[in-house]
Design a protein around this motif. Structure first.
Motif, mmCIF file in Angstrom:
data_model
loop_
_atom_site.group_PDB
_atom_site.id
_atom_site.type_symbol
_atom_site.label_atom_id
_atom_site.label_comp_id
_atom_site.label_asym_id
_atom_site.label_seq_id
_atom_site.Cartn_x
_atom_site.Cartn_y
_atom_site.Cartn_z
ATOM 1 N N VAL A 31 -13.539 44.026 -14.976
ATOM 2 C CA VAL A 31 -13.967 42.495 -16.673
ATOM 3 C C VAL A 31 -12.726 42.904 -17.605
ATOM 4 C CG1 VAL A 31 -14.951 41.004 -17.770
ATOM 5 C CG2 VAL A 31 -15.092 41.738 -15.262
ATOM 6 N N ILE A 32 -13.093 44.251 -18.226
ATOM 7 C CA ILE A 32 -12.750 44.815 -19.484
ATOM 8 C C ILE A 32 -11.346 45.299 -19.324
ATOM 9 C CG2 ILE A 32 -13.003 46.665 -20.652
ATOM 10 C CD1 ILE A 32 -15.904 46.754 -20.046
ATOM 11 N N GLU A 33 -10.519 45.504 -17.981
ATOM 12 C CA GLU A 33 -9.761 45.574 -17.721
ATOM 13 C C GLU A 33 -8.273 45.001 -17.758
ATOM 14 O OE1 GLU A 33 -6.528 48.083 -14.046
ATOM 15 O OE2 GLU A 33 -8.772 48.240 -14.211
ATOM 16 N N LEU A 34 -9.461 43.578 -17.081
ATOM 17 C CA LEU A 34 -8.084 42.494 -17.131
ATOM 18 C C LEU A 34 -9.029 41.986 -18.084
ATOM 19 C CD1 LEU A 34 -9.989 40.756 -13.925
ATOM 20 C CD2 LEU A 34 -7.459 41.503 -14.353
ATOM 21 N N MET A 35 -9.254 41.784 -19.668
ATOM 22 C CA MET A 35 -9.838 41.700 -20.429
ATOM 23 C C MET A 35 -8.128 42.659 -21.700
ATOM 24 S SD MET A 35 -13.599 40.794 -21.618
ATOM 25 C CE MET A 35 -13.404 40.180 -22.683
ATOM 26 N N MET A 36 -7.948 43.002 -21.234
ATOM 27 C CA MET A 36 -7.152 44.407 -21.916
ATOM 28 C C MET A 36 -5.410 43.731 -21.977
ATOM 29 S SD MET A 36 -8.999 48.207 -22.076
ATOM 30 C CE MET A 36 -10.555 48.651 -23.479
ATOM 31 N N ARG A 37 -5.172 44.147 -20.639
ATOM 32 C CA ARG A 37 -4.331 43.574 -20.043
ATOM 33 C C ARG A 37 -3.605 42.312 -20.592
ATOM 34 N NH1 ARG A 37 -2.323 47.506 -17.005
ATOM 35 N NH2 ARG A 37 -3.762 48.917 -15.906
ATOM 36 N N GLU A 38 -4.789 41.257 -20.132
ATOM 37 C CA GLU A 38 -4.570 39.827 -20.607
ATOM 38 C C GLU A 38 -4.026 39.644 -22.877
ATOM 39 O OE1 GLU A 38 -7.117 37.098 -17.638
ATOM 40 O OE2 GLU A 38 -7.571 37.243 -20.234
ATOM 41 N N THR A 39 -5.000 40.616 -23.149
ATOM 42 C CA THR A 39 -4.687 41.137 -24.650
ATOM 43 C C THR A 39 -3.294 41.342 -24.886
ATOM 44 O OG1 THR A 39 -7.045 41.659 -25.290
ATOM 45 C CG2 THR A 39 -5.561 42.106 -26.681
#
Length: 323
Positions: A234-242
């Motif tokens: 989930v954190i990785e997805l948040m970072m990629r979207e950011t």
């Protein structure tokens, strides 16, 4: 050079002590037992680089200080709109405001250039309430890479890092930036003047936008979040979207998601500042970290489904803390 530190907590007192050591005329604005301790004993800094004490002037009355060249803000971003009584007595026509905040600052689009130049972000400057108190023309951006904590009233524990990157919204290398940078360096800190400071903002935000709200929702440490496979995803997805939002705004933060995750895991059993605020019943500083990036995604047309989901859930948590 005359400087006022408004919100002289762990970071503010550390910066003030360093500037005082450099010979600047420094005034710490604080209150309560912390103020009393600094008045009696000075700012006592405990650091792996050596312990030292700075006998800095401290007060809870900004009017007694009068106009200064630079105001260094150590307040949380959600306090900016209400800080008028603290900062107004410190201002003259050319006073700069250097805000040591995480996340997207209220001045982000000031002299930005391009299609969004001058646009106001409701999530960080609701109704223009922050800009009314802290005019964007006064702003010098600041990204803090140092970690400090208050070990007790008047006692700052410096944990790691000494870099405070600063920069003008219009990317110029101004005399006021150079003056402040030189004083910080003379006091033993790193203070590069970065033309593309917005890239630094996104690099720091990459961790704050993900680990901070997730830690508050789960009560987990950095290491626990990194080593829990599903949470890490989930954190990785948040970072990629950011990063996608940053790229849509023309920024190119020089860091990969993998490197950011590896660095966070090395931090170990650390509780984020948002989790610490939650445990103390303090307001959660999530608008500038998360809601602002969702708003920027709306502006740029970038899809950020994971950020939207975490923003919705963490906003409910934040409202409960504030109630």
């Amino acid at each position: 050079m005359k400087v006022a530190i408004v919100g002289a907590g762990a970071i503010g007192a550390y910066v003030g002590a360093a500037l005082h050591r450099a010979g600047a005329d420094v005034h710490l604005i604080a209150r309560g037992p912390h103020l009393a301790a600094m008045r009696q004993h000075g700012v006592r800094v405990h650091s792996p680089r050596g312990d030292w004490t700075a006998r800095v002037h401290a007060t809870d009355r900004p009017a007694d200080v009068g106009p200064v060249d630079h105001v260094f803000l150590g307040l949380k971003a959600h306090s900016y709109a209400a800080c008028g009584p603290l900062v107004e007595p410190l201002m003259h026509e050319e006073t700069s405001v250097i805000a040591a905040q995480n996340g997207i600052p209220w001045w982000y689009f000031h002299r930005h250039g391009g299609p969004h130049d001058g646009q106001r972000l409701e999530s960080v400057d609701p109704g223009g309430s922050v800009s009314a108190v802290l005019a964007p023309k006064r702003a010098i951006g600041c990204v803090v890479y140092a970690a400090t904590e208050l070990e007790g009233p008047g006692v700052v524990r410096h944990l790691e890092g000494t870099r405070f990157s600063i920069g003008e919204p219009d990317r110029s290398r101004s005399a006021r930036c150079t003056e402040f940078s030189d004083a910080m360096v003379a006091g033993g800190l790193k203070c590069p003047v970065e033309p593309e400071l917005r890239d630094d903002i996104w690099i720091k935000l990459l961790g704050n936008i993900s680990f901070n709200p997730i830690s508050a929702l789960t009560r987990a440490t950095m290491l626990q979040m990194c080593r829990h496979r599903s949470t890490r995803q989930v954190i990785e997805l948040m970072m990629r979207e950011t990063l996608a939002v940053a790229h849509a705004l023309g920024c190119r933060p020089d860091i990969s998601v993998e490197r950011r995750l590896a660095g966070a895991e090395r931090v170990g059993e650390h509780r984020t500042s948002t989790l610490q605020d939650l445990e103390k019943g303090k307001p959660l500083e999530l608008d500038v970290l998360l809601a602002a990036v969702v708003e920027l995604a709306d502006i740029t047309g970038v899809e950020v489904p994971t950020l939207r989901t975490v923003d919705a859930i963490s906003d409910l948590l934040a409202r409960g803390v504030a109630a």
